[in-house]
Design a protein around this motif. Structure first.
Motif, PDB file in Angstrom:
ATOM      1  N   LYS A 296       2.287  -3.890   5.176  1.00 45.49           N
ATOM      2  CA  LYS A 296       0.957  -4.051   6.119  1.00 45.49           C
ATOM      3  C   LYS A 296       0.322  -5.263   5.595  1.00 45.49           C
ATOM      4  N   SER A 297      -0.060  -5.367   4.453  1.00 45.93           N
ATOM      5  CA  SER A 297      -0.677  -6.489   3.871  1.00 45.93           C
ATOM      6  C   SER A 297      -0.032  -7.786   3.946  1.00 45.93           C
ATOM      7  N   THR A 298       1.341  -7.479   3.795  1.00 49.13           N
ATOM      8  CA  THR A 298       2.385  -8.720   3.981  1.00 49.13           C
ATOM      9  C   THR A 298       2.245  -9.263   5.327  1.00 49.13           C
TER      10      THR A 298
ATOM     11  N   LEU B 221      -8.103  -7.656   9.214  1.00 51.22           N
ATOM     12  CA  LEU B 221      -9.114  -6.908   8.344  1.00 51.22           C
ATOM     13  C   LEU B 221      -7.932  -5.913   7.567  1.00 51.22           C
ATOM     14  N   ASP B 222      -8.032  -6.171   6.290  1.00 53.34           N
ATOM     15  CA  ASP B 222      -7.165  -5.247   5.487  1.00 53.34           C
ATOM     16  C   ASP B 222      -7.948  -4.212   4.797  1.00 53.34           C
ATOM     17  N   GLU B 223      -8.131  -3.169   5.168  1.00 49.13           N
ATOM     18  CA  GLU B 223      -8.812  -1.986   4.506  1.00 49.13           C
ATOM     19  C   GLU B 223     -10.128  -2.424   4.092  1.00 49.13           C
ATOM     20  N   PRO B 224     -11.041  -3.037   5.131  1.00 51.73           N
ATOM     21  CA  PRO B 224     -12.314  -3.626   4.603  1.00 51.73           C
ATOM     22  C   PRO B 224     -13.351  -2.746   4.307  1.00 51.73           C
TER      23      PRO B 224
HETATM   24 MG    MG Z   1      -2.017  -3.557   1.638  1.00 48.99          MG
END
Ligand code: MG
Ligand code: ATP
Length: 250
Positions: free
Chosen positions: A49-51, A160-163
């Protein structure tokens, strides 16, 4: 007005784990998002996901596949693609106000649009705290500052990465409503990575469930419930359960 559009076609990103092994973070990953859509990505830890967000932000490049924003290839960062990280990443030497104004100042737009800073501060409920420094504010305030700092640039696309994952449930729910409020002003595309299924269903037009690494789309839920949504209504709970069930098959 530009119609924003994101296209990821057959994206492959393979990392080296340091011991000479190849880690397929993403393998022929596909996703298309249209103007104004809020899309959540949910899936197990390490599924890429973050990738994916880093690739869309232009902070990393895929080995294969096509990634285009507004029909142009993505080959580096741009202020029209904003990124909010899990840890707020505020500039510790700047006040809340100056953190939020930073991007406008950097682009020489501050004089012309300084009233936007105050507007954003009010929208996310930070009035009265503008002059404090990051070490003086709570996690919730830092999260709000970080969101305001990105939204003020009015990007067409926000990642938005797990903000909100480090915040307590009450603060999280309040900020979720603020996200909708600021989204409604310019309707950017939002790609949200979250482990909180309720958050995904509350915020999104579409929830995408990913398989374990390499992440593939194994479920997709269109959510047409009117906003503001009622987290305890039957139809909300029903969709939430369906997303959960898909994840449990993983
Ligand atoms: Mg991640
Ligand atoms: N820079 C890197 N170098 C080597 N491996 C990496 C790098 N970045 C990510 N990976 C690997 O790629 C895989 C996907 O990582 P990623 O951070 O995208 O997962 P994620 O879905 O965001 O997970 P989480 O939910 O835990 O945040 C993981 O196995 C991770 O170890």
């Amino acid at each position: 007005m530009v119609e924003h559009h994101l296209l990821a076609k057959d994206i492959t990103r393979i990392y080296d784990d340091g011991d000479g092994n190849r880690v397929h973070a993403l393998d022929h990953f596909n996703l298309e998002i249209d103007h104004g859509e809020i899309v959540s990505l949910v899936g197990p830890s390490g599924c890429g996901k973050s990738t994916f967000l880093r690739l869309v932000a232009g902070l990393d490049l895929p080995q294969d596949g096509r990634l285009a924003y507004n029909h142009q290839p993505i080959n580096g960062p741009h202020y029209d693609r904003g990124f909010v990280f899990q840890d707020s990443n505020l500039f510790p030497w700047l006040s809340v106000y100056d953190n939020i104004a930073f991007g406008l100042k950097a682009r020489g737009l501050y004089r012309k649009s300084r009233e936007k800073v105050q507007e954003l501060i009010e929208l996310v409920g930070l009035q009265g705290f503008e002059n404090l420094y990051p070490y003086q504010i709570s996690g919730g305030m830092a999260g709000r500052t970080s969101l305001a700092r990105t939204f003020i640039q009015e990007p067409g696309l926000i990642l938005l990465d797990e903000p909100l994952s480090a915040l307590d449930a009450f603060t999280r729910m309040a900020i979720q409503d603020e996200i909708i409020k600021i989204w409604e002003r310019c309707k950017p595309i939002i790609v949200l990575v979250t482990h909180d299924i309720e958050e995904a269903v509350y915020l999104s037009d579409r929830v995408i469930v990913l398989s374990p690494r390499p992440g593939k789309v194994i479920g997709e839920f269109q959510i047409t419930l009117p906003r503001p949504r009622n987290r305890t209504a039957d139809d909300f709970v029903h969709i939430r359960r369906e997303v959960m069930d898909t994840l449990h098959f993983i």
